[in-house]
Motif scaffolding. Structure first.
Motif, PDB file in Angstrom:
ATOM      1  N   ARG A   1       0.846  -1.202   0.000  1.00 29.09           N
ATOM      2  CA  ARG A   1       0.000   0.000   0.000  1.00 29.09           C
ATOM      3  C   ARG A   1       0.875   1.245   0.000  1.00 29.09           C
ATOM      4  N   ARG A   2       0.505   2.187  -0.884  1.00 29.66           N
ATOM      5  CA  ARG A   2       1.153   3.502  -0.911  1.00 29.66           C
ATOM      6  C   ARG A   2       0.143   4.516  -0.385  1.00 29.66           C
ATOM      7  N   ALA A   3       0.530   5.204   0.686  1.00 27.45           N
ATOM      8  CA  ALA A   3      -0.338   6.213   1.296  1.00 27.45           C
ATOM      9  C   ALA A   3       0.447   7.503   1.442  1.00 27.45           C
ATOM     10  N   PRO A   4      -0.245   8.631   1.540  1.00 22.05           N
ATOM     11  CA  PRO A   4       0.473   9.897   1.709  1.00 22.05           C
ATOM     12  C   PRO A   4       1.265   9.914   3.011  1.00 22.05           C
TER      13      PRO A   4
ATOM     14  N   THR B   1       4.890  13.753   6.811  1.00 20.09           N
ATOM     15  CA  THR B   1       5.859  14.841   6.902  1.00 20.09           C
ATOM     16  C   THR B   1       6.221  15.299   5.494  1.00 20.09           C
ATOM     17  N   ARG B   2       6.824  16.457   5.410  1.00 20.88           N
ATOM     18  CA  ARG B   2       7.215  16.956   4.089  1.00 20.88           C
ATOM     19  C   ARG B   2       8.442  16.229   3.548  1.00 20.88           C
ATOM     20  N   TRP B   3       9.166  15.515   4.396  1.00 20.63           N
ATOM     21  CA  TRP B   3      10.365  14.795   3.964  1.00 20.63           C
ATOM     22  C   TRP B   3      10.039  13.429   3.382  1.00 20.63           C
ATOM     23  N   ALA B   4       8.871  12.892   3.701  1.00 26.63           N
ATOM     24  CA  ALA B   4       8.454  11.596   3.167  1.00 26.63           C
ATOM     25  C   ALA B   4       7.092  11.761   2.507  1.00 26.63           C
ATOM     26  N   PRO B   5       7.081  12.018   1.201  1.00 23.59           N
ATOM     27  CA  PRO B   5       5.794  12.257   0.538  1.00 23.59           C
ATOM     28  C   PRO B   5       4.895  11.013   0.507  1.00 23.59           C
ATOM     29  N   TRP B   6       5.487   9.810   0.520  1.00 20.56           N
ATOM     30  CA  TRP B   6       4.707   8.574   0.468  1.00 20.56           C
ATOM     31  C   TRP B   6       5.210   7.586   1.518  1.00 20.56           C
ATOM     32  N   VAL B   7       4.274   6.808   2.036  1.00 22.93           N
ATOM     33  CA  VAL B   7       4.598   5.711   2.951  1.00 22.93           C
ATOM     34  C   VAL B   7       4.222   4.420   2.241  1.00 22.93           C
ATOM     35  N   TRP B   8       5.193   3.519   2.102  1.00 21.44           N
ATOM     36  CA  TRP B   8       4.989   2.240   1.436  1.00 21.44           C
ATOM     37  C   TRP B   8       5.042   1.131   2.485  1.00 21.44           C
ATOM     38  N   ARG B   9       3.991   0.283   2.527  1.00 20.61           N
ATOM     39  CA  ARG B   9       3.952  -0.818   3.500  1.00 20.61           C
ATOM     40  C   ARG B   9       3.359  -2.055   2.856  1.00 20.61           C
ATOM     41  N   ALA B  10       3.923  -3.200   3.176  1.00 20.58           N
ATOM     42  CA  ALA B  10       3.299  -4.468   2.799  1.00 20.58           C
ATOM     43  C   ALA B  10       2.161  -4.686   3.786  1.00 20.58           C
ATOM     44  N   VAL B  11       0.954  -4.947   3.268  1.00 19.78           N
ATOM     45  CA  VAL B  11      -0.210  -5.031   4.152  1.00 19.78           C
ATOM     46  C   VAL B  11      -0.922  -6.376   4.109  1.00 19.78           C
ATOM     47  N   ALA B  12      -0.666  -7.190   3.092  1.00 21.68           N
ATOM     48  CA  ALA B  12      -1.367  -8.470   3.003  1.00 21.68           C
ATOM     49  C   ALA B  12      -0.607  -9.421   2.089  1.00 21.68           C
ATOM     50  N   VAL B  13      -0.939 -10.703   2.230  1.00 23.68           N
ATOM     51  CA  VAL B  13      -0.435 -11.718   1.314  1.00 23.68           C
ATOM     52  C   VAL B  13      -1.630 -12.504   0.789  1.00 23.68           C
ATOM     53  N   VAL B  14      -1.501 -12.981  -0.440  1.00 24.33           N
ATOM     54  CA  VAL B  14      -2.565 -13.755  -1.081  1.00 24.33           C
ATOM     55  C   VAL B  14      -1.984 -15.117  -1.453  1.00 24.33           C
TER      56      VAL B  14
ATOM     57  N   HIS C   1       3.638  -7.907 -11.294  1.00 25.25           N
ATOM     58  CA  HIS C   1       4.710  -6.960 -11.009  1.00 25.25           C
ATOM     59  C   HIS C   1       4.107  -5.567 -10.901  1.00 25.25           C
ATOM     60  N   TRP C   2       3.835  -5.172  -9.682  1.00 26.07           N
ATOM     61  CA  TRP C   2       3.317  -3.856  -9.356  1.00 26.07           C
ATOM     62  C   TRP C   2       2.020  -3.550 -10.119  1.00 26.07           C
ATOM     63  N   LYS C   3       1.123  -4.513 -10.097  1.00 29.29           N
ATOM     64  CA  LYS C   3      -0.188  -4.340 -10.721  1.00 29.29           C
ATOM     65  C   LYS C   3      -1.092  -3.571  -9.748  1.00 29.29           C
ATOM     66  N   VAL C   4      -1.741  -2.509 -10.228  1.00 31.27           N
ATOM     67  CA  VAL C   4      -2.633  -1.713  -9.381  1.00 31.27           C
ATOM     68  C   VAL C   4      -3.890  -2.529  -9.107  1.00 31.27           C
ATOM     69  N   LEU C   5      -4.197  -2.701  -7.819  1.00 35.42           N
ATOM     70  CA  LEU C   5      -5.396  -3.435  -7.431  1.00 35.42           C
ATOM     71  C   LEU C   5      -6.548  -2.504  -7.080  1.00 35.42           C
ATOM     72  N   ARG C   6      -6.206  -1.418  -6.379  1.00 42.11           N
ATOM     73  CA  ARG C   6      -7.254  -0.519  -5.901  1.00 42.11           C
ATOM     74  C   ARG C   6      -6.684   0.871  -5.709  1.00 42.11           C
ATOM     75  N   GLU C   7      -7.486   1.876  -6.083  1.00 44.81           N
ATOM     76  CA  GLU C   7      -7.129   3.274  -5.834  1.00 44.81           C
ATOM     77  C   GLU C   7      -8.316   3.945  -5.154  1.00 44.81           C
ATOM     78  N   GLU C   8      -8.018   4.583  -4.036  1.00 47.61           N
ATOM     79  CA  GLU C   8      -9.069   5.270  -3.294  1.00 47.61           C
ATOM     80  C   GLU C   8      -8.456   6.509  -2.664  1.00 47.61           C
ATOM     81  N   ASN C   9      -8.973   7.675  -3.040  1.00 48.37           N
ATOM     82  CA  ASN C   9      -8.389   8.949  -2.628  1.00 48.37           C
ATOM     83  C   ASN C   9      -6.912   8.960  -3.016  1.00 48.37           C
ATOM     84  N   ASP C  10      -6.011   9.135  -2.057  1.00 53.28           N
ATOM     85  CA  ASP C  10      -4.578   9.136  -2.366  1.00 53.28           C
ATOM     86  C   ASP C  10      -3.918   7.793  -2.056  1.00 53.28           C
TER      87      ASP C  10
END
Length: 179
Positions: free
Chosen positions: A8-11, A14-27, A34-43
């Motif tokens: 998941r990429r979320a805003p 802080t101004r020094w880290a524009p995005w926060v990237w975290r692994a949130v689930a496994v299937v 390879h980096w296929k977009v599954l869902r987009e909601e707001n940012d």
């Protein structure tokens, strides 16, 4: 077993880290991606970042059982920075061993994310671990009967002849000379 890793990429906050990237689930049983977009909601955007195999080893059965005994049994996703802006992390592996994940976390070069195990994966890992676990018999170490504390050989450095105590403080020698 192939596991798809959802990142998941979320805003950032802080101004020094524009995005926060975290692994949130496994299937479990996911197809290659390879980096296929599954869902987009707001940012917030979720990607199927990669599909990597979860490999279990019989010698690690005790570690798997330790992980399963946790309040929330988890798998651990190990990622490393790739240096690319659009895909900043590379998924290295997924492990069910908390011991192996700690080894990767200690290096400081990889990011280790703890993700709750889905029920099917939990049953698969538990079956494997119970099948391969061999409890080691406790063997109490016995002490040698030999007494090694009765001989004082090699007090100080043998190359430096000294007539007095080699453990005295350096100031004691100066005081002796002054008297």
């Amino acid at each position: 077993m192939p596991l798809g890793v959802i990142v998941r990429r979320a805003p950032g906050v802080t101004r020094w880290a524009p995005w926060v990237w975290r692994a949130v689930a496994v299937v479990p049983g996911a197809a290659e991606a390879h980096w296929k977009v599954l869902r987009e909601e707001n940012d917030i955007t979720e990607y199927h970042a990669a599909t990597v195999p979860l490999k279990l080893h019989g010698s690690d059965a005790e570690a798997y059982l330790n992980g399963l005994a946790a309040r929330v049994p988890s798998v651990y996703v190990v990622m490393r920075a790739s240096g690319k802006a659009e895909r900043p992390y590379e998924v290295l592996l997924v492990t069910a061993s908390p011991h192996e994940s700690q080894d990767y976390g200690d290096s400081g070069e990889e990011i280790v994310e703890k993700i709750p195990m889905p029920e099917g994966l939990l049953a698969w890992v538990r079956t494997f671990a119970l099948e391969h676990f061999e409890e080691e018999e406790f063997k109490k170490r016995r002490r040698d009967k030999k007494r090694i504390d009765r001989v004082e050989d090699g007090k100080g450095d043998a190359r430096i002849p000294q007539m007095s105590d080699v453990y005295r403080s350096p100031g004691a020698k100066r005081k002796e000379r002054l008297q």
